[in-house]
Scaffold this motif. Structure first.
Motif, PDB file in Angstrom:
ATOM      1  N   PHE A  50      34.671 -32.203  11.506  1.00 54.76           N
ATOM      2  CA  PHE A  50      34.055 -32.237  12.759  1.00 54.76           C
ATOM      3  C   PHE A  50      33.796 -32.492  13.752  1.00 54.76           C
ATOM      4  O   PHE A  50      33.233 -31.979  14.919  1.00 54.76           O
ATOM      5  CB  PHE A  50      32.307 -33.384  12.413  1.00 54.76           C
ATOM      6  N   ALA A  51      34.655 -33.148  14.499  1.00 56.62           N
ATOM      7  CA  ALA A  51      35.268 -33.090  15.966  1.00 56.62           C
ATOM      8  C   ALA A  51      35.962 -31.874  16.228  1.00 56.62           C
ATOM      9  O   ALA A  51      35.297 -31.686  18.073  1.00 56.62           O
ATOM     10  CB  ALA A  51      36.205 -34.124  16.087  1.00 56.62           C
ATOM     11  N   ILE A  52      36.632 -31.308  14.776  1.00 60.18           N
ATOM     12  CA  ILE A  52      37.429 -30.173  16.250  1.00 60.18           C
ATOM     13  C   ILE A  52      36.782 -28.880  15.626  1.00 60.18           C
ATOM     14  O   ILE A  52      36.468 -27.807  16.784  1.00 60.18           O
ATOM     15  CB  ILE A  52      38.353 -29.849  14.742  1.00 60.18           C
ATOM     16  N   VAL A  53      35.400 -28.616  15.202  1.00 62.99           N
ATOM     17  CA  VAL A  53      34.847 -27.205  14.729  1.00 62.99           C
ATOM     18  C   VAL A  53      33.721 -27.656  15.587  1.00 62.99           C
ATOM     19  O   VAL A  53      32.568 -26.313  16.106  1.00 62.99           O
ATOM     20  CB  VAL A  53      34.982 -27.090  13.326  1.00 62.99           C
ATOM     21  N   GLY A  54      33.319 -28.641  15.505  1.00 70.24           N
ATOM     22  CA  GLY A  54      31.498 -28.992  16.357  1.00 70.24           C
ATOM     23  C   GLY A  54      31.662 -29.427  17.657  1.00 70.24           C
ATOM     24  O   GLY A  54      32.064 -28.681  18.704  1.00 70.24           O
ATOM     25  N   PRO A  55      32.063 -30.548  18.709  1.00 69.32           N
ATOM     26  CA  PRO A  55      32.399 -30.929  19.593  1.00 69.32           C
ATOM     27  C   PRO A  55      33.572 -29.820  20.275  1.00 69.32           C
ATOM     28  O   PRO A  55      33.396 -29.818  21.726  1.00 69.32           O
ATOM     29  CB  PRO A  55      32.705 -32.364  19.918  1.00 69.32           C
ATOM     30  N   ALA A  56      34.459 -30.219  19.577  1.00 71.47           N
ATOM     31  CA  ALA A  56      35.054 -28.278  20.985  1.00 71.47           C
ATOM     32  C   ALA A  56      35.330 -27.439  20.689  1.00 71.47           C
ATOM     33  O   ALA A  56      35.777 -27.135  21.079  1.00 71.47           O
ATOM     34  CB  ALA A  56      36.606 -29.305  19.880  1.00 71.47           C
ATOM     35  N   ARG A  57      34.290 -27.048  19.066  1.00 70.24           N
ATOM     36  CA  ARG A  57      34.035 -25.197  19.388  1.00 70.24           C
ATOM     37  C   ARG A  57      35.468 -24.638  19.198  1.00 70.24           C
ATOM     38  O   ARG A  57      35.418 -23.542  19.833  1.00 70.24           O
ATOM     39  CB  ARG A  57      33.809 -24.819  20.931  1.00 70.24           C
ATOM     40  N   ILE A  58      36.126 -25.395  18.267  1.00 75.31           N
ATOM     41  CA  ILE A  58      37.008 -24.509  17.626  1.00 75.31           C
ATOM     42  C   ILE A  58      37.023 -23.639  16.391  1.00 75.31           C
ATOM     43  O   ILE A  58      35.871 -24.250  15.496  1.00 75.31           O
ATOM     44  CB  ILE A  58      38.657 -25.503  16.924  1.00 75.31           C
ATOM     45  N   PRO A  59      36.777 -22.449  16.482  1.00 75.78           N
ATOM     46  CA  PRO A  59      36.602 -21.829  15.113  1.00 75.78           C
ATOM     47  C   PRO A  59      37.085 -22.332  14.275  1.00 75.78           C
ATOM     48  O   PRO A  59      38.080 -22.778  13.759  1.00 75.78           O
ATOM     49  CB  PRO A  59      37.027 -20.457  15.803  1.00 75.78           C
TER      50      PRO A  59
END
Length: 263
Positions: A50-59
C-alpha cells in the motif's frame, strides 16, 4: 531493466525526510523478523504494498515485477524446507510421503506451516527494503548512515556496491541483447552456451570497470570518503505520529496473537 534509482528520485514521497522513511522501513522489518507470526508478516507485506503503490505512487506493475524476483527464489527455497526426510517411517502428522529402503521422504503439517511462515517473513522483509530503495535515493541513505555514525568504511562499501549492482545489470542486459540478436538463445544448447559466455564476459567487465572506477576516484582526490551534497529536509510531526500509530498497532496485534486473544 527496472530503473529503481529513477523511481527513488521521482516518487511522491521524494520530499519526505529520509530518516522518517528509513525508520518506518527498518522498524517494520525488525518487527516482521522478530515476531514469528505469519499474520504479522502478511500484514507487513500488505502495508508495504500500500505504501509503495499508494503514497509513493510507484506503478503497480513495477511493484509486482520487483516482487516476482524474490517470490520465485523464496518459493523454491521453502519447498525444500517443507519436505522432510526420516528413517523412522511416516506417522501422525504426515500429509504425504514415500518410503524407499527404509528412508521416508514426504511432507508434514508442521513442515508446511514452518515453510509458509518463513516464506512470508522473508517476503515481508524484502518488501520493507523495496519501500526504502524505491522512495529514497542512495545518496540520501548515505547521508542518513553518516548521521547515525555508521563506520566510514561500511558506508563507502555500501555506496559503491549499490552503484556497481546497476552497472553490472546494465552490462548484463547489453550482452544478453547482443546475444539474442544473434540467436544465442534459440535453443537449449545455445542458451546454455550463451549463458556461460555472458557470465565469463560479465566477470571480466566487472573487474575492468572496478579498476577504472578506482582510477577515476583516485584522480579526483579520493581519500576514503565520498562527499556528496544532499537537500535539507524538515522532520514532519504528522509523519512521525503516523509511523508511531502503525508500529504500535502492529506490536499490539502481535502481542495479542502470541497471547491467544486473537485467532
Amino acid at each position: 531493466m527496472l530503473n529503481i534509482d529513477g523511481f527513488a528520485y521521482t516518487n511522491s514521497l521524494r520530499q519526505v525526510h529520509p530518516l522518517e522513511k528509513a525508520a518506518f522501513a527498518f522498524i517494520t522489518m525488525f518487527m516482521c523478523i522478530g515476531f514469528s507470526l505469519p499474520v504479522i508478516s502478511g500484514l507487513v507485506i500488505v502495508l508495504m504494498a500500500f505504501a509503495i503503490v499508494g503514497p509513493a505512487r510507484i506503478p503497480i506493475k513495477v511493484y509486482f515485477r520487483l516482487m516476482s524476483l524474490p517470490f520465485s527464489f523464496l518459493l523454491i527455497g521453502v519447498v525444500t524446507i517443507a519436505v522432510s526426510i526420516t528413517t523412522k517411517g511416516s506417522g501422525a502428522g504426515w500429509l504425504a510421503g514415500i518410503t524407499i529402503s527404509g528412508i521416508t521422504v514426504g511432507i508434514t503439517y508442521s513442515g508446511i506451516i514452518y515453510a509458509i511462515g518463513l516464506f512470508l517473513k522473508s517476503l515481508g522483509a524484502v518488501s520493507c527494503l523495496y519501500f526504502l530503495s524505491l522512495t529514497t535515493p542512495a545518496v540520501e541513505m548515505t547521508a542518513v548512515m553518516r548521521k547515525l555514525k555508521f563506520p566510514s568504511l561500511f558506508i563507502e562499501l555500501t555506496d559503491l556496491i549499490y552503484r556497481f549492482i546497476f552497472v553490472m545489470l546494465a552490462t548484463a542486459e547489453e550482452i544478453h541483447t547482443s546475444q539474442s540478436s544473434r540467436w544465442g538463445y534459440a535453443s537449449m544448447k545455445n542458451s546454455m552456451k550463451s549463458l556461460g559466455q555472458l557470465t565469463a564476459a560479465l566477470f571480466v567487465k566487472a573487474l575492468h570497470r572496478s579498476q577504472t572506477l578506482y582510477t577515476a576516484l583516485s584522480s579526483r582526490g579520493y581519500t576514503g570518503q565520498l562527499n556528496v551534497l544532499t537537500p535539507e529536509y524538515t522532520v514532519s510531526v504528522n509523519n512521525i505520529i503516523i509511523i508511531a500509530v502503525i508500529e504500535s498497532a502492529l506490536t499490539i496485534t502481535a502481542i495479542l496473537l502470541e497471547m491467544g486473544y486473537i485467532g
